[in-house]
Enzyme design. Structure first.
Site, PDB file in Angstrom:
ATOM      1  N   ARG A   1       0.827  -1.207   0.000  1.00 46.99           N
ATOM      2  CA  ARG A   1       0.000   0.000   0.000  1.00 46.99           C
ATOM      3  C   ARG A   1       0.860   1.255   0.000  1.00 46.99           C
ATOM      4  O   ARG A   1       0.519   2.271  -0.604  1.00 46.99           O
ATOM      5  CB  ARG A   1      -0.942  -0.009   1.222  1.00 46.99           C
ATOM      6  CG  ARG A   1      -1.692   1.308   1.407  1.00 46.99           C
ATOM      7  CD  ARG A   1      -2.847   1.170   2.391  1.00 46.99           C
ATOM      8  NE  ARG A   1      -2.487   0.484   3.617  1.00 46.99           N
ATOM      9  CZ  ARG A   1      -1.849   1.044   4.649  1.00 46.99           C
ATOM     10  NH1 ARG A   1      -1.463   2.322   4.577  1.00 46.99           N
ATOM     11  NH2 ARG A   1      -1.587   0.355   5.730  1.00 46.99           N
TER      12      ARG A   1
ATOM     13  N   ASP B   1      -7.168  19.485 -14.961  1.00 46.03           N
ATOM     14  CA  ASP B   1      -7.474  18.126 -15.405  1.00 46.03           C
ATOM     15  C   ASP B   1      -7.107  18.044 -16.883  1.00 46.03           C
ATOM     16  O   ASP B   1      -7.758  18.646 -17.735  1.00 46.03           O
ATOM     17  CB  ASP B   1      -8.960  17.835 -15.196  1.00 46.03           C
ATOM     18  CG  ASP B   1      -9.321  16.386 -15.501  1.00 46.03           C
ATOM     19  OD1 ASP B   1      -8.608  15.754 -16.315  1.00 46.03           O
ATOM     20  OD2 ASP B   1     -10.320  15.888 -14.956  1.00 46.03           O
TER      21      ASP B   1
ATOM     22  N   LYS C   1      -8.246   6.646 -19.264  1.00 52.38           N
ATOM     23  CA  LYS C   1      -8.541   7.119 -20.613  1.00 52.38           C
ATOM     24  C   LYS C   1      -7.312   6.987 -21.520  1.00 52.38           C
ATOM     25  O   LYS C   1      -6.844   5.892 -21.766  1.00 52.38           O
ATOM     26  CB  LYS C   1      -9.053   8.556 -20.540  1.00 52.38           C
ATOM     27  CG  LYS C   1     -10.118   8.819 -19.474  1.00 52.38           C
ATOM     28  CD  LYS C   1     -11.305   7.887 -19.550  1.00 52.38           C
ATOM     29  CE  LYS C   1     -12.498   8.345 -18.697  1.00 52.38           C
ATOM     30  NZ  LYS C   1     -12.263   8.345 -17.253  1.00 52.38           N
TER      31      LYS C   1
ATOM     32  N   TYR D   1     -16.397  18.003 -15.425  1.00 50.47           N
ATOM     33  CA  TYR D   1     -16.788  16.593 -15.481  1.00 50.47           C
ATOM     34  C   TYR D   1     -17.832  16.296 -14.405  1.00 50.47           C
ATOM     35  O   TYR D   1     -17.724  16.754 -13.263  1.00 50.47           O
ATOM     36  CB  TYR D   1     -15.548  15.719 -15.289  1.00 50.47           C
ATOM     37  CG  TYR D   1     -15.800  14.279 -14.983  1.00 50.47           C
ATOM     38  CD1 TYR D   1     -16.569  13.487 -15.833  1.00 50.47           C
ATOM     39  CD2 TYR D   1     -15.262  13.687 -13.841  1.00 50.47           C
ATOM     40  CE1 TYR D   1     -16.803  12.152 -15.543  1.00 50.47           C
ATOM     41  CE2 TYR D   1     -15.491  12.351 -13.548  1.00 50.47           C
ATOM     42  CZ  TYR D   1     -16.267  11.594 -14.405  1.00 50.47           C
ATOM     43  OH  TYR D   1     -16.499  10.271 -14.108  1.00 50.47           O
TER      44      TYR D   1
END
Length: 448
Positions: A72, A202, A227, A125
């Protein structure tokens, strides 16, 4: 991660932070994509990094380890991916990979503390809008002001800033109307205000290939790696990249990343790094295809408006060109310089490649839009974007359905707005698919 152990990753074309004198040339975008973070394994000589699935790591003594303790907190595959990301986002030095783009957004917002104020581009978004208004507002008292950064004057934008404004949130181009924000202008306004808020961009729609927000003054760049960077629609992941002078902020985000546990798996990190090795090749193909699709839509009598900033006819075309990264500008200028005997280059005639996203307004409304979407053969009706395959969707009822109808209308997200993620198939095939679906939608007959 902080990438000082990867010297090539620092050479991002950002002369302000790059080493001044080098015994070798600065590597190009595609070269860095392939090599940074993918050095041959020193033990086995493996050219491709192995997948490290171990959750824990042997220590030779208490606190005496080889850089890894628990997966982690750090993993070889995630570290390698983060090194590559920091290298590709020009001006970057610190990269953090998260389990999703939404987890990236949440971590950045949580880092500013309780009862803060954020100024966001209004055409944001839907998932970001939802987090600002329905999650952070309740869990940490966040207040958000949405502003039209594309059209508002300086006084209006400055008037939206408050003494407790901690973040400016930009998308450019915006999703799904592809509005453009003049990033250096917003950065200058932020720096002139007493609050001096961080500027977050972004950069998902353009990827590190077409735009370099850190070189334009941004403090943090975020991506949905799901993406374009991964590019194959098989990984869910996000990332934040920061410039060298934000080491303290990077450390804070790293602490939160570990505390939340919002980290990607080793396998997903390995897949994403494999995907980004071809980012430069795919983005060129996406852009060339998108320009051809946009020009075909512009010619169609069944289309009211085409939204693609790369088109010469787009009102913000000049800003689109100015916002190109140095490597993208070289690519675009190179296309324009290669012409046939008639002085024409079919890949750049009528504009220039500017990412793979195209939106348009079909004549009619929801009925015609739905007919169009279900008549497509190669474009798949699905959410998301940035994969090698072409996708199409209706934002008002899909990706932006969480935004209230009245606010969608103000943003121009009507029932006839269609968003296309143009893939890397043969451009002529994609154009034919668009044309036949438009004819079915508006004339109710098969395309001949």
């Amino acid at each position: 991660m902080t990438i000082i152990s990867y010297p090539g990753a620092l050479l991002n074309g950002n002369e302000t932070h790059a080493r001044k004198k080098l015994p070798y040339p600065v590597d190009g975008f595609g070269t860095r994509a392939i090599h940074v973070g993918s050095e041959p394994n020193p033990t086995t000589g493996a050219v491709i990094p192995p997948i490290s699935l171990s959750t824990t790591y042997k220590q030779d003594g208490v606190g005496n380890h080889k850089g890894f303790e628990y997966s982690r907190s750090g993993n070889p595959n995630r570290d390698a991916l983060e090194a590559a990301l920091a290298s590709l986002e020009a001006g970057g030095a610190h990269a953090l990979a998260f389990s999703s783009g939404s987890a990236t957004t949440a971590t950045i917002v949580q880092s500013i503390g309780p009862n803060a104020h954020v100024v966001s581009v209004n055409d944001v978004y839907g998932g970001t809008f939802r987090y600002f208004k329905r999650v952070a507002s309740e869990t940490q008292g966040l207040e958000t002001t949405f502003v039209d950064f594309e059209n508002a004057d300086d006084d209006t934008i400055l008037g939206s800033f408050r003494d407790d404004t901690k973040l400016i949130w930009i998308e450019s181009p915006t999703n799904p109307t592809l509005r453009l924000v003049d990033i250096p202008r917003i950065v200058a306004l932020a720096r002139s205000h007493v609050a001096n808020p961080l500027v977050v961009v972004d950069n998902t729609f353009l990827s590190p290939f077409y735009q370099s927000p850190l070189l334009l003054g941004a403090d943090i760049v975020v991506h949905s790696l799901t993406k374009y960077i991964n590019g194959h629609s098989d990984v869910l992941m996000g990332a934040a990249i920061l410039p060298p002078h934000h080491i303290k902020l990077a450390e804070k985000l790293r602490f939160l990343q570990n505390a939340h546990g919002a980290v990607p798996s080793p396998y997903d990190s390995w897949l994403a790094q494999r995907g980004l090795k071809t980012l430069h090749l795919r983005m060129k193909a996406h852009g060339i295809n998108a320009l051809k699709v946009a020009k075909a839509l512009e010619r169609s009598p069944y289309v009211e408006e085409v939204l693609y900033p790369g088109l010469d006819s787009h009102p913000r075309n000049n800003l689109a060109y100015r916002s190109l990264s140095p490597h993208a500008k070289k690519f675009v200028d190179g296309l324009k310089s290669v012409t046939d005997e008639d002085g024409i280059n079919p890949d750049s005639e009528g504009g220039f490649p500017y990412g793979g996203m195209v939106s348009f307004r079909i004549r009619g409304g929801a009925i015609e839009a739905n007919r169009f979407l279900t008549a497509l053969r190669l474009f798949t009706l699905a959410e998301s974007l940035g994969g090698v395959e072409s996708l199409a969707e209706l934002p008002a009822q899909m990706t932006h359905g969480s935004i209230p109808e009245k606010e969608r209308a103000l943003l121009g997200i009507g029932d006839n707005l269609v968003r296309l993620s143009v893939g890397v198939e043969e451009a002529d095939d994609l154009v034919r698919d668009i044309e036949q679906a438009l004819q079915v939608a508006l004339r109710g007959e098969d395309y001949v």
